[in-house]
Design an enzyme around this catalytic site. Sequence first.
Site, PDB file in Angstrom:
ATOM      1  N   LYS A 129      -5.202 -93.489  -2.267  1.00  9.47           N
ATOM      2  CA  LYS A 129      -4.017 -92.754  -2.707  1.00  9.47           C
ATOM      3  C   LYS A 129      -3.926 -91.441  -1.935  1.00  9.47           C
ATOM      4  O   LYS A 129      -4.900 -90.695  -1.860  1.00  9.47           O
ATOM      5  CB  LYS A 129      -4.076 -92.507  -4.216  1.00  9.47           C
ATOM      6  CG  LYS A 129      -2.733 -92.123  -4.820  1.00  9.47           C
ATOM      7  CD  LYS A 129      -2.683 -92.475  -6.297  1.00  9.47           C
ATOM      8  CE  LYS A 129      -1.353 -92.101  -6.912  1.00  9.47           C
ATOM      9  NZ  LYS A 129      -1.147 -92.709  -8.211  1.00  9.47           N
TER      10      LYS A 129
ATOM     11  N   GLU B 234       0.791 -99.768 -23.641  1.00  8.22           N
ATOM     12  CA  GLU B 234       1.319 -99.072 -24.816  1.00  8.22           C
ATOM     13  C   GLU B 234       1.274 -99.926 -26.077  1.00  8.22           C
ATOM     14  O   GLU B 234       0.963 -99.422 -27.159  1.00  8.22           O
ATOM     15  CB  GLU B 234       2.765 -98.614 -24.552  1.00  8.22           C
ATOM     16  CG  GLU B 234       2.889 -97.455 -23.573  1.00  8.22           C
ATOM     17  CD  GLU B 234       2.830 -97.856 -22.099  1.00  8.22           C
ATOM     18  OE1 GLU B 234       2.761 -99.083 -21.817  1.00  8.22           O
ATOM     19  OE2 GLU B 234       2.844 -96.965 -21.232  1.00  8.22           O
TER      20      GLU B 234
ATOM     21  N   ARG C 164       7.719 -99.940 -25.219  1.00  4.01           N
ATOM     22  CA  ARG C 164       6.884-101.119 -24.952  1.00  4.01           C
ATOM     23  C   ARG C 164       6.168-101.625 -26.207  1.00  4.01           C
ATOM     24  O   ARG C 164       5.766-102.776 -26.286  1.00  4.01           O
ATOM     25  CB  ARG C 164       5.793-100.745 -23.937  1.00  4.01           C
ATOM     26  CG  ARG C 164       6.194-100.802 -22.503  1.00  4.01           C
ATOM     27  CD  ARG C 164       6.081-102.239 -21.994  1.00  4.01           C
ATOM     28  NE  ARG C 164       6.725-102.387 -20.705  1.00  4.01           N
ATOM     29  CZ  ARG C 164       6.112-102.243 -19.546  1.00  4.01           C
ATOM     30  NH1 ARG C 164       4.826-101.954 -19.506  1.00  4.01           N
ATOM     31  NH2 ARG C 164       6.763-102.398 -18.431  1.00  4.01           N
TER      32      ARG C 164
HETATM   33  C1  LIG Z   1       5.060 -98.613 -19.029  1.00  4.73           C
HETATM   34  C2  LIG Z   1       4.707 -97.373 -18.270  1.00  4.73           C
HETATM   35  N1  LIG Z   1       3.775 -96.529 -18.778  1.00  4.73           N
HETATM   36  C3  LIG Z   1       3.453 -95.409 -18.115  1.00  4.73           C
HETATM   37  C4  LIG Z   1       4.036 -95.101 -16.927  1.00  4.73           C
HETATM   38  C5  LIG Z   1       3.710 -93.795 -16.210  1.00  4.73           C
HETATM   39  N2  LIG Z   1       3.149 -94.026 -14.899  1.00  4.73           N
HETATM   40  C6  LIG Z   1       3.876 -93.950 -13.774  1.00  4.73           C
HETATM   41  S1  LIG Z   1       3.030 -94.321 -12.415  1.00  4.73           S
HETATM   42  C7  LIG Z   1       1.604 -94.535 -13.299  1.00  4.73           C
HETATM   43  C8  LIG Z   1       0.348 -94.927 -12.588  1.00  4.73           C
HETATM   44  C9  LIG Z   1       0.562 -96.184 -11.810  1.00  4.73           C
HETATM   45  O1  LIG Z   1      -0.621 -96.495 -11.112  1.00  4.73           O
HETATM   46  P1  LIG Z   1      -0.598 -97.689 -10.093  1.00  4.73           P
HETATM   47  O2  LIG Z   1       0.139 -98.838 -10.672  1.00  4.73           O
HETATM   48  O3  LIG Z   1      -1.990 -97.932  -9.677  1.00  4.73           O
HETATM   49  O4  LIG Z   1       0.264 -97.143  -8.885  1.00  4.73           O
HETATM   50  P2  LIG Z   1      -0.138 -96.005  -7.823  1.00  4.73           P
HETATM   51  O5  LIG Z   1       0.682 -94.797  -8.185  1.00  4.73           O
HETATM   52  O6  LIG Z   1      -1.614 -95.740  -7.888  1.00  4.73           O
HETATM   53  O7  LIG Z   1       0.285 -96.602  -6.528  1.00  4.73           O
HETATM   54  C10 LIG Z   1       1.824 -94.329 -14.655  1.00  4.73           C
HETATM   55  C11 LIG Z   1       0.807 -94.393 -15.696  1.00  4.73           C
HETATM   56  C12 LIG Z   1       5.018 -95.994 -16.439  1.00  4.73           C
HETATM   57  N3  LIG Z   1       5.681 -95.762 -15.304  1.00  4.73           N
HETATM   58  N4  LIG Z   1       5.318 -97.112 -17.117  1.00  4.73           N
END
Ligand SMILES: Cc1ncc(C[n+]2csc(CCOP(=O)(O)OP(=O)(O)O)c2C)c(N)n1
Length: 543
Positions: A186, A274, A302
């Site tokens: 990242k 969630e 969710r």
């Molecule tokens: C249902 C839901 N819960 C929480 C979030 C908040 N959120 C946005 S990005 C993220 C992390 C995502 O991590 P990953 O899928 O590994 O993607 P990366 O940013 O590391 O590429 C979170 C928790 C969301 N977008 N959707």
Amino acid sequence: MGYPNPAESQYDLFMTGHAGCSLSTALGMKSGDDLTAGQSDRRAVAVIGDGAFPSGIVYEAMNNAGGLRKQLLVILNDNQMSICPRVGGLGEYLDRLRVNSFYTGLKSEVLRILNKMPVVGDPVERWLAQFKEAVKAGLHGGMLFEQLGFRYLGPIDGHNIGQLSKYLQMVKDAPGPVLLHVVTQKGHGFQPAAADPVYFHTPAPFTRDDEGAVLAFQKASSRAYTDVASETVHRLMTGNPRVTVMTAAMCQGTKLEPVRAAFPDRFFDTGICESHTVAFAAGQAKAGLRPIVDIYSTFLQRSYDQIFQEVALQKLPVVFLLDRAGVVGADGPTHHGVFDLGYMRVFPNMVVAAPADEWDLAAMIEFALQHDAPVSIRYPKASAEKLAGERAPIGLGQAEVLQWGADGTILAIGALVPAARAAAEQLRSEGLDVGVVNARFVKPLDTDMVRQVLESSPFVLTVEEAALAGGFGSAVCEAAADMGLSTAHLTRLGIPDRYVEHAERSEQLADLGLDASGIAAACRRLAARFERTRSTPTHRRVS
Ligand SMILES: Cc1ncc(C[n+]2csc(CCOP(=O)(O)OP(=O)(O)O)c2C)c(N)n1
């Protein structure tokens, strides 16, 4: 906008901001293409992060895809990070896959095989079969996915573009579902982001100085509702060992890091899960704990069925802190938390509250932990104001009258109460005497207060930072109908039946007429209207 938007690009297929749905939608598109036969050369590819990967819906989709045996490529982008470092058993499994012989040493061997793919027969199929055998033999990991009907490939280095495109070329025609496990870092390519990926997930606008150091544009903001919530949770957990708190991968956004540090055994990060989080909280409440579920309003959607069945139906004392309730600015339609007043208040046993300022928020959390049933408390992504003057203590279903006014009354809920008060100040200087009530509770609603203002006020304006459909104003209208009261002189101000585009939060509120000047303008219109239609004025003007 910051999230995919089909109106901006043909490559954005869905406007999407809630994690985890790509496998389902890609599988649906593939299935649609197959049935319509219109897009036979189109491939279905889902890209998903390792943070989103533990979401339950991913396994629902894998289960379905494994059964349908559709041609589907899933690219798992594994950077070991959600927003915070990822947590949980699945993450540990992915970590174990990284240390297998394929990733650490045998990669070149596999590439050699890849380069020597036979040109006769079905080379892809044979190559994948070789992989499958290797997985079975324990040479590679990925058995979990193989068992679900996926071909597992990887992990491969996502920053090696040449190698990555070779793999993509190769799996392009693979029959059936394939999972390509790609390892990335990242923030790769931008040192400050690689050094602090948590901050740089969504950094404030920034520039760089001559040495390349990052300079944030945004001034340090004042104390937000989120700070007040986190500090209050910390204080209440200190005083009561039965209080726990949980977040679904949003420890940073909910500012719970100090709570995580202070109470590692009573703080739970469940990952982007969630619905599980809410059922998990229900279990803790059943066991005698006082769980606090701290989830953004939009993401809590969710877990709707768990709020109903595992919590409200059982009347379990789970406290829901709905952060980012209201319009959220740049994140746009996927992230506005505008439906919760409606979706929470339909459940018997559920208390639905919204604080007008930081004092209310702290007092409401304290109140909620004493209450023997579920309580939902919503607050926006905004600076927490502090209302001046003596405050009435929090009482279940009791509104707080901030000022009476002879010309009309604003019934406001939540963080728009200070704007309502500012509007009333403005109107007073123009000679219009408008009262302001801090409703505090949508459920139970203070029906005595509703009766009083509807019977005595020339006009009533309800104000909420929530969808008008099913929200606070609707609750007031329903109560009025039940009490046989006229609502002819009542108007509701809130979010109409449309999605609100991304912008600054202040611009969004102004566009919706939900800032002080919009509220004042609505009062002026109402005052003019009801002055004209009233035969004998019952109000007095303030000079
Ligand atoms: C249902 C839901 N819960 C929480 C979030 C908040 N959120 C946005 S990005 C993220 C992390 C995502 O991590 P990953 O899928 O590994 O993607 P990366 O940013 O590391 O590429 C979170 C928790 C969301 N977008 N959707």
